[in-house]
Write an enzyme that holds these catalytic residues in place. Structure first.
Site, mmCIF file in Angstrom:
data_model
loop_
_atom_site.group_PDB
_atom_site.id
_atom_site.type_symbol
_atom_site.label_atom_id
_atom_site.label_comp_id
_atom_site.label_asym_id
_atom_site.label_seq_id
_atom_site.Cartn_x
_atom_site.Cartn_y
_atom_site.Cartn_z
ATOM 1 N N TRP A 134 106.837 16.355 36.925
ATOM 2 C CA TRP A 134 107.749 16.189 38.059
ATOM 3 C C TRP A 134 108.904 17.192 38.043
ATOM 4 O O TRP A 134 109.665 17.284 39.009
ATOM 5 C CB TRP A 134 108.342 14.777 38.067
ATOM 6 C CG TRP A 134 108.951 14.363 36.759
ATOM 7 C CD1 TRP A 134 108.377 13.604 35.791
ATOM 8 C CD2 TRP A 134 110.269 14.698 36.269
ATOM 9 N NE1 TRP A 134 109.229 13.442 34.727
ATOM 10 C CE2 TRP A 134 110.405 14.101 34.998
ATOM 11 C CE3 TRP A 134 111.336 15.439 36.782
ATOM 12 C CZ2 TRP A 134 111.551 14.221 34.229
ATOM 13 C CZ3 TRP A 134 112.483 15.569 36.021
ATOM 14 C CH2 TRP A 134 112.586 14.970 34.760
ATOM 15 N N CYS A 135 109.044 17.933 36.946
ATOM 16 C CA CYS A 135 110.181 18.843 36.769
ATOM 17 C C CYS A 135 109.963 20.140 37.543
ATOM 18 O O CYS A 135 108.931 20.802 37.401
ATOM 19 C CB CYS A 135 110.391 19.126 35.281
ATOM 20 S SG CYS A 135 111.621 20.405 34.955
ATOM 21 N N TYR A 136 110.944 20.524 38.336
ATOM 22 C CA TYR A 136 110.863 21.759 39.122
ATOM 23 C C TYR A 136 110.739 22.973 38.220
ATOM 24 O O TYR A 136 109.923 23.867 38.466
ATOM 25 C CB TYR A 136 112.109 21.863 40.013
ATOM 26 C CG TYR A 136 112.268 23.198 40.698
ATOM 27 C CD1 TYR A 136 111.504 23.526 41.818
ATOM 28 C CD2 TYR A 136 113.181 24.137 40.216
ATOM 29 C CE1 TYR A 136 111.651 24.753 42.441
ATOM 30 C CE2 TYR A 136 113.339 25.364 40.836
ATOM 31 C CZ TYR A 136 112.565 25.671 41.947
ATOM 32 O OH TYR A 136 112.700 26.887 42.560
#
Length: 485
Positions: free
Chosen positions: A169-171
């Site tokens: 989920w981390c950009y």
């Protein structure tokens, strides 16, 4: 020349011959009582003269330190890494200072608050300007996915294991993924794991391998760690740090960094690593990373005398954080405002106003602990502090005015559940008013006058009482003699 007879005529205390005086038991008893009364009243007057007499008033703040206020702090975080711990200051005027380091020191500690080394020096961390390749291409997975089952075997099998701890989920993790996989393929081609095997790139999904990431104390994503012979610990002046990569994240920069890791490793190191793997004895210097890693933050900041806040949090311009994994539990050793008072000044303060000084460091010794779990996840701890300044003006034997300034505050704390990354906030609100305590000097001549009044007054009153008592007895005797006649 004045004769002695003329001088004697002005004598206020003419002497009566002792033969013409008469002593009595009542007079002796009254004299003893009068002497005791004189001693008692003299002691009371002396105590009152030596006691401090002050006047208290409330006035507009007239601080000598101008518009700035110093905040000293010493806080221990058993579950927040020094790698990402940041001290920020903001106020209502728009001041916003991030990651203050000039007047702040950090020390790594364990979960029991015991220091694990000297002062934490992260070194100059470069600003990441390239978070991935400019053109994203679809690359097959070149890095090896690791889990709790095979992590230890891989870390001991290869002399250098570079692991990307990421979150889907981390950009920033998604920005890194294409260049990381491309770099892994290039390193595989240059250093075949079967033939050469000096280095291999791997990845760990921290949403799937929560315990593994927690064991290596991963708090920010992506975190690139370098493991050498099974450990990512490096020793620097008695301080153990995790060896991490903080450079640019494009393919070219990553490949160049990987080449430096294997530059001094001989080609047959892979075989030696396999032999080391078969040997079950573990080098004590290469112990695994602790289950938790904490940080003690101490120092001071200067803020304007307007409402504001000091915020301590996990911060990075090129990492993301899982709020559920950040725990900002902390112990307060010191949190005070204003200049530190010396022991002499503090004794002077207590002499003038014994009730002042008890709230100078109101939060000292307090602990705010959040147990790790789903129910207590994403907890921000806030402290609301209201500050009042006390100024003391005193006159001592030096005959010079001394100003003693002391700040006290009240504290109200709360735990707030939030969807954002947990932080610790110290909201402070200085009062525009101050308490002025002035010592009122006492005149020595007034003390002498009172002592004379006590001695003379007691002596005179005792003489009057003795005269009344003696005349009364004599009158009673005359009446009794008259009745018998």
């Amino acid at each position: 020349m004045i004769s002695s007879s003329k001088l004697k005529s002005v004598d206020f205390y003419r002497k009566i011959p002792r033969d013409l005086t008469e002593a009595s038991l009542s007079g002796a008893g009254l004299s003893i009582v009068a002497a005791l009364a004189m001693v008692f009243l003299f002691g009371m007057e002396l105590s009152n003269y030596l006691a401090v007499n002050t006047s208290t008033s409330v006035i507009v703040d007239r601080s000598s330190d101008g518009e700035f206020l110093r905040i000293d702090f010493n806080l221990s975080f058993p579950a927040l890494s020094c790698e990402f711990a940041s001290v920020d200051v903001s106020d209502v005027l728009g001041t916003n200072r991030l990651n203050i380091t000039k007047t702040v020191r950090k020390y790594s500690i364990d979960r029991n608050l015991v220091p694990t080394g000297s002062e934490f020096h992260p070194g100059p961390i470069p600003t990441v300007s390239k978070h991935g390749d400019d053109v994203e291409e679809n690359h097959d997975d070149g890095s090896v996915p690791l889990s709790s089952r095979n992590f230890d075997s891989y870390s001991h099998q290869y002399p250098v294991l570079v692991v990307n701890f990421y979150a889907p989920w981390c950009y920033w993790s998604n920005r890194l993924k294409p260049s990381w996989e491309k770099t892994a393929k290039i390193m595989r081609e240059r250093y075949d794991p079967e033939m050469d095997g000096r280095i291999i790139l791997a990845k760990v999904d921290c949403t799937e391998e929560i315990d593994l990431c927690r064991r290596h104390h991963i708090q920010g994503y992506p975190s690139i760690r370098i493991f050498r012979k099974g450990s990512d610990l490096k020793e620097n002046q008695g301080h153990h740090d995790h060896e991490s990569y903080y450079g640019d994240r494009d393919t070219e920069s990553l490949v160049a960094a990987m080449e430096t890791y294997v530059a001094n490793i001989p080609k047959d190191a892979h075989v030696l690593a396999l032999e080391d793997k078969s040997n079950k004895t573990v080098d004590p210097a290469k112990r695994p990373a602790p289950l938790t890693s904490g940080c003690r933050i101490e120092g001071f900041v200067r803020v304007k005398k307007v409402p504001g806040s000091v915020v301590i949090s996990a911060r990075s311009g090129s990492h993301s954080f899982d709020p559920s994994q950040i725990n900002v539990s902390h112990y307060v050793t010191q949190f005070s405002f204003g200049k530190r008072l010396s022991a002499k000044m503090f004794n002077e303060l207590k002499r003038l106003t014994p009730y002042v000084g008890g709230h100078h460091d109101r939060l000292a010794g307090q602990s705010y602990i959040v147990k790790h779990g789903d129910v207590n996840a994403n907890v921000t701890i806030e402290h609301y502090l209201q500050i009042v300044k006390t100024e003391l003006v005193t006159l001592r034997s030096s005959k010079e005015l001394k100003l003693v300034e002391e700040y006290e505050y009240t504290a109200h704390s709360s735990l707030v559940h939030s969807f954002y990354v947990p932080v610790v906030k110290f909201h402070f609100e200085p009062s525009p008013m101050q308490v002025l305590v002035t010592e009122l000097p006492k005149s020595f001549s007034h003390f002498i006058t009172n002592v004379c009044a006590i001695i003379g007054g007691v002596f005179t009153v005792a003489g009057i009482l003795d005269s009344i008592f003696h005349n009364t007895l004599r009158l009673v005797k005359k009446v009794e003699l008259g009745k018998n006649i």
